[in-house]
Design an enzyme around this catalytic site. Structure first.
Site, PDB file in Angstrom:
ATOM      1  CG  ASP A 248      -2.016   0.972   1.197  1.00  0.00           C
ATOM      2  OD1 ASP A 248      -2.124   1.686   0.198  1.00  0.00           O
ATOM      3  OD2 ASP A 248      -2.776   1.054   2.178  1.00  0.00           O
ATOM      4  CG  ASP A 252       0.025   5.839  -2.538  1.00  0.00           C
ATOM      5  OD1 ASP A 252      -0.502   5.052  -3.354  1.00  0.00           O
ATOM      6  OD2 ASP A 252      -0.627   6.658  -1.869  1.00  0.00           O
TER       7      ASP A 252
END
Ligand code: NAD
Length: 362
Positions: A248, A252
């Site tokens: 996660d 990004d």
């Protein structure tokens, strides 16, 4: 005829999905090899407004019966006050779970004409082409026990990082198979010096490699080092495979080094049906203005052609057309920098430029 379930969703979702589907039609026209049936359903806030749920049974049934799913984006401030169970984002979690999508693939590629959009120096980012494979249905986001309770008179928050051998084996195989189609290098990222669940992760990935994928080069990296290396020397990576939580965060970070969120596609795989979507959200701040960048969604169609329909040549038609459009100086607002030969275009015109480039391919 293969069927694609289409969820335009909320905000800029419908605007970018419209352009992406038009690009798919152009690919059908030009390649003449395959045609696709498409069927649309409401999802997210748009579904809530009509049905009072973010995903109806009918929508789920359509996704399950299709050969692939294309999703725009869901959510927006209008639905933020809703209870958690009916928030638009719940539709995404439900969809991933119901379709058994345990591997999320996020490429981070730097397009040469956009080198200056990266916050990193040009020489660091030139030529970046990496793929993060994030485990998507296990780990600390789903582990039990979880919750906030009072233990011995003290308020305590609990989450559990948990991985089973089969969960690790299957996502490792996705990463190794992908590496075979790229430059045959996998970096597995964990925190095995501190977390037992990822000590098992490292051991199982090593075993799968030794048993089935000796032709691929495997290395291991601790997550803190990986976060640093992605900034220091991003070109060292090809395929990165990691847990749900680490993935996660690292995805990004990886997307940021390429410059724009409006450029990056993603695929979620694992079950019979793959799900393809841009990595960005519904961008309520620009929705309805006709300025959203449709390229992430257009490139998601390319991933769909590659991974769900095994049509790499058709995928390349799209990817090369996007490169040529960027090289021609066309930019949506999010990637626009004043300069000679650079022209700002809207969502529709960007889509049209890509279709034109496909038709006029060299
Ligand atoms: P966002 O990705 O929607 O927007 C972040 C910023 O990037 C905004 O300034 C936006 O204008 C810009 N941007 C995003 N996509 C763009 C594009 N294609 N072209 C040009 N600019 C673009 O993230 P956010 O603002 O944090 O979230 C907005 C809503 O989207 C929230 O409701 C959130 O829950 C939802 N969301 C959905 C998904 C999904 O559907 N998979 C993912 C992330 C966020």
């Amino acid at each position: 005829m293969p069927k694609i379930c289409v969820f335009p969703g909320d905000g800029i979702g419908p605007e970018v999905v419209r352009e992406a589907l038009a690009v798919l039609r152009t690919v059908e026209e030009v390649s003449g090899r395959r045609r696709f049936e498409t069927e649309e359903e409401l999802l997210g806030g748009a579904a809530y407004d009509v049905h009072k749920v973010p995903m109806t049974e009918k929508a789920l049934a359509l996704a399950k019966s299709a050969d692939a799913v294309l999703l725009g984006a869901v959510g927006g401030p209008k639905w933020d006050p809703l209870p958690f169970e009916v928030r638009p984002e719940r539709a995404l979690l439900g969809l991933r779970k119901e379709l058994g999508l345990f591997a999320n693939l996020r490429p981070a590629k730097v397009h040469a004409p956009l080198l200056d959009a990266s916050p990193l120096r040009r020489e660091l980012v030139e030529g970046i082409d990496l793929m993060v494979v994030r485990e998507l249905t296990g780990g600390i986001y789903f582990g039990e026990p979880r919750g906030v309770r009072v233990i011995d008179g003290v308020e305590t928050g609990i989450n559990t990082e948990i991985y089973t051998r089969p969960e690790i084996e299957r996502v490792a195989r996705v990463a190794f198979d992908l590496a075979r189609k790229r430059s045959r290098r996998v970096t597995s990222v964990d925190k095995s010096n501190v977390l037992e669940a990822t000590e098992l992760w490292r051991r199982v990935v090593t075993e799968v490699h030794g048993r089935e994928y000796k032709d691929v080069e495997l290395s291991h990296m601790l997550v803190d080092n990986c976060a640093m290396q992605l900034i220091r020397r991003p070109k060292q990576f090809d395929v990165v495979v990691t847990t749900n939580l680490f993935g996660d965060i690292l995805t990004d970070e990886a997307s940021m080094i390429t410059g724009s969120i409006g450029m990056l596609p993603s695929a979620s795989l694992g079950g019979k049906v793959g799900l393809y979507e841009p990595i960005h959200g519904s961008a309520p701040d620009i929705a309805g203005k006709g300025v959203a960048n449709p390229l992430a969604t257009i490139l998601s169609i390319a991933m769909m052609l590659k991974y769900s329909f095994d049509l790499p040549a058709e995928a390349a038609l799209i990817e090369e057309a996007v490169e040529r459009v960027l090289a021609g100086g066309f930019r949506t607002g999010d990637i626009f920098r004043e300069g000679p030969g650079v022209r700002r275009v809207g969502t529709k015109e960007m889509g049209e430029k890509v279709r034109e480039a496909i038709r006029k391919r060299p």
